[in-house]
Design an enzyme around this catalytic site. Structure first.
Site, PDB file in Angstrom:
ATOM      1  N   CYS A  89       0.807  -1.223   0.000  1.00 55.18           N
ATOM      2  CA  CYS A  89       0.000   0.000   0.000  1.00 55.18           C
ATOM      3  C   CYS A  89       0.839   1.270   0.000  1.00 55.18           C
ATOM      4  O   CYS A  89       0.344   2.344  -0.351  1.00 55.18           O
ATOM      5  CB  CYS A  89      -0.944   0.009   1.201  1.00 55.18           C
ATOM      6  SG  CYS A  89      -2.204  -1.287   1.134  1.00 55.18           S
ATOM      7  N   GLN A 159      -4.772  -8.883   5.983  1.00 59.26           N
ATOM      8  CA  GLN A 159      -4.963  -7.527   6.479  1.00 59.26           C
ATOM      9  C   GLN A 159      -6.186  -7.440   7.396  1.00 59.26           C
ATOM     10  O   GLN A 159      -6.182  -6.683   8.373  1.00 59.26           O
ATOM     11  CB  GLN A 159      -5.100  -6.560   5.315  1.00 59.26           C
ATOM     12  CG  GLN A 159      -6.231  -6.877   4.358  1.00 59.26           C
ATOM     13  CD  GLN A 159      -6.332  -5.853   3.241  1.00 59.26           C
ATOM     14  OE1 GLN A 159      -5.864  -4.729   3.383  1.00 59.26           O
ATOM     15  NE2 GLN A 159      -6.930  -6.236   2.132  1.00 59.26           N
ATOM     16  N   ARG A 214     -19.988   9.168   1.132  1.00 59.18           N
ATOM     17  CA  ARG A 214     -21.425   8.886   1.131  1.00 59.18           C
ATOM     18  C   ARG A 214     -22.161   9.916   1.991  1.00 59.18           C
ATOM     19  O   ARG A 214     -21.947  10.003   3.208  1.00 59.18           O
ATOM     20  CB  ARG A 214     -21.692   7.482   1.676  1.00 59.18           C
ATOM     21  CG  ARG A 214     -21.069   6.377   0.827  1.00 59.18           C
ATOM     22  CD  ARG A 214     -21.467   5.008   1.357  1.00 59.18           C
ATOM     23  NE  ARG A 214     -20.980   3.939   0.514  1.00 59.18           N
ATOM     24  CZ  ARG A 214     -19.860   3.264   0.725  1.00 59.18           C
ATOM     25  NH1 ARG A 214     -19.082   3.575   1.766  1.00 59.18           N
ATOM     26  NH2 ARG A 214     -19.494   2.305  -0.083  1.00 59.18           N
ATOM     27  N   HIS A 341      -8.964   4.059  -1.582  1.00 60.71           N
ATOM     28  CA  HIS A 341      -7.564   3.662  -1.452  1.00 60.71           C
ATOM     29  C   HIS A 341      -7.132   2.929  -2.723  1.00 60.71           C
ATOM     30  O   HIS A 341      -7.137   1.697  -2.765  1.00 60.71           O
ATOM     31  CB  HIS A 341      -7.441   2.757  -0.217  1.00 60.71           C
ATOM     32  CG  HIS A 341      -6.079   2.188   0.036  1.00 60.71           C
ATOM     33  ND1 HIS A 341      -4.920   2.712  -0.493  1.00 60.71           N
ATOM     34  CD2 HIS A 341      -5.697   1.111   0.790  1.00 60.71           C
ATOM     35  CE1 HIS A 341      -3.889   1.995  -0.068  1.00 60.71           C
ATOM     36  NE2 HIS A 341      -4.337   1.020   0.697  1.00 60.71           N
ATOM     37  N   CYS A 371       0.414   2.198   6.652  1.00 62.60           N
ATOM     38  CA  CYS A 371       0.650   0.790   6.942  1.00 62.60           C
ATOM     39  C   CYS A 371       0.736   0.026   5.625  1.00 62.60           C
ATOM     40  O   CYS A 371       0.102   0.394   4.634  1.00 62.60           O
ATOM     41  CB  CYS A 371      -0.447   0.216   7.833  1.00 62.60           C
ATOM     42  SG  CYS A 371      -2.112   0.307   7.130  1.00 62.60           S
ATOM     43  N   GLY A 373       1.627  -4.058   3.627  1.00 56.55           N
ATOM     44  CA  GLY A 373       1.772  -5.496   3.742  1.00 56.55           C
ATOM     45  C   GLY A 373       3.167  -5.881   4.193  1.00 56.55           C
ATOM     46  O   GLY A 373       4.150  -5.216   3.876  1.00 56.55           O
TER      47      GLY A 373
END
Length: 385
Positions: A89, A159, A214, A341, A371, A373
């Site tokens: 990420c 995750q 939203r 993301h 953060c 992996g």
């Protein structure tokens, strides 16, 4: 001492899963921001010495070094090379680090850092599944590693599992996470309505704003959702959104600033990356932030703004608890729970927003942490000029 300056930063709107950007080739998303970056900075594209892009799941339309493909798809000079980075990420944040390190070392003067990702076309983890399933493997990239098994046993590497472990260890309740998620949507919508993202966005056709936030979400709607894992606390509403998008920024040396008549907007004050438990996976921003502050001599109170990727609500809440960060300075325009993301693009997307918000508010220092992996986290501190 050498400096690495940010002289331009742009991003596409972030499309939601199967939204308006779903059918766009990821190289065309990358080409779109590269074209805009060159136009806005006024730099001769032929003077760029490298293009470093982040991208995960580099299969299908994302394969074949998409940094290079994006540059060529933009019609930009063939003599400029490109390289694609995968630090999960944090891939495009790492792209910024590599670009800045090239400039700071004096080996290059103008480097583009960015990222592109179309998760509607290539779902997260698709590359791993494509690589392991035909071989009859079921344990992803760790299958068959004696050293991994001896060190970490058969504990799940996920995750979602990591986010649940964080919520459990830090005692973060589902209602607290839902309140955080609702605040992310409200902040994102306020930012959109007030035009805070306008200067950083490059519309893609008729897509002019982020699709994720939203307006109709409520705590009651969130509370009605089933958990992702049986008996767990995490739901889809407490997780980052599947997204499509791209972002790019231009880093320049002092010599390039002088020779090309550029105006520095920020300098790279600090960059580092740290690791932690790969099973818990998502808590590395905590020690990574402590490491960065120790290295720089800064305190949390010195930071005007923070962007920490909202991979999951407990990631940010645990980090805030441990660092003592002021929530009013953290993700002030919402985060990935609301805005999405797009994996390999998120690092530069967040830094683009951080830069523009520092300029809007007159802040000096901004910290970004993500953060990643494998239990990793990149930290970048920029100083607005």
């Amino acid at each position: 001492m050498a400096e690495a300056y940010i002289v331009g930063a742009v991003r596409t709107p972030v499309g939601k899963r199967n939204g308006a950007l779903a059918s766009v080739h990821p190289a065309d998303l990358g080409a779109h921001v590269l074209t805009a970056l060159m136009e806005r900075t006024g730099v001769d594209p032929g003077a760029v010495e490298d293009v470093v892009f982040g991208c995960l799941d580099a299969v299908g339309p994302q394969a074949g070094d998409i940094a290079r493909t994006s540059w060529l798809a933009a019609g930009l000079p063939e003599e400029v090379p490109g390289v694609t980075v995968d630090r999960q990420c944090g891939s495009s944040q790492q792209a910024v680090h590599f670009a800045a390190q090239a400039v700071l070392s004096g080996t290059q003067d103008l480097v583009v850092a960015g990222g592109t990702q179309n998760m509607s076309q290539i779902p997260i983890g698709y590359a791993t599944r494509r690589a392991t399933e035909p071989l009859g493997l079921t344990e992803g990239p760790f299958a068959g590693s004696r050293g991994w098994r001896e060190r970490y046993g058969d504990r799940p590497v996920s995750q979602f599992h990591g986010a649940e472990l964080i919520a459990e260890r830090w005692g973060i309740t589902r209602p607290a996470m839902e309140e955080f998620a609702l605040r992310s949507h409200r902040r994102a919508l306020r930012a959109i309505d007030e035009g805070r993202f306008d200067r950083e966005l490059v519309a893609y056709g008729e897509v002019r704003t982020d699709e994720g936030p939203r307006r109709d979400t409520t705590r009651e709607k969130m509370a009605a959702l089933a958990p992702v894992m049986p008996g767990g606390r995490l739901t889809a509403a407490l997780s980052s959104q599947v997204s499509d998008g791209a972002a790019a920024m231009l880093l320049a040396s002092e010599r390039a600033v002088r020779d090309h008549g550029l105006t520095p907007r920020a300098r790279i004050h600090h960059l580092s990356v740290r690791g932690e438990d790969p099973i818990r996976m998502l808590s590395a921003p905590i020690p990574a932030t402590a490491h960065a502050l120790k290295k720089t001599g800064l305190a949390m109170a010195d930071l005007d703004l923070v962007e920490i990727n909202e991979a999951f609500a407990p990631v940010v809440l645990a980090w805030q608890h441990e660092t003592g960060a002021d929530p009013d300075r953290v993700n002030v325009n919402g985060g990935a729970i609301a805005l999405g993301h797009p994996l390999g693009a998120t690092g530069v997307k967040l830094m683009t927003t951080l830069l523009h918000e520092l300029e809007r508010t007159g802040g000096r220092y901004g910290l970004q942490v993500m953060c990643e992996g494998g239990g990793q986290a990149n930290v970048t501190i920029i100083e607005r000029l």
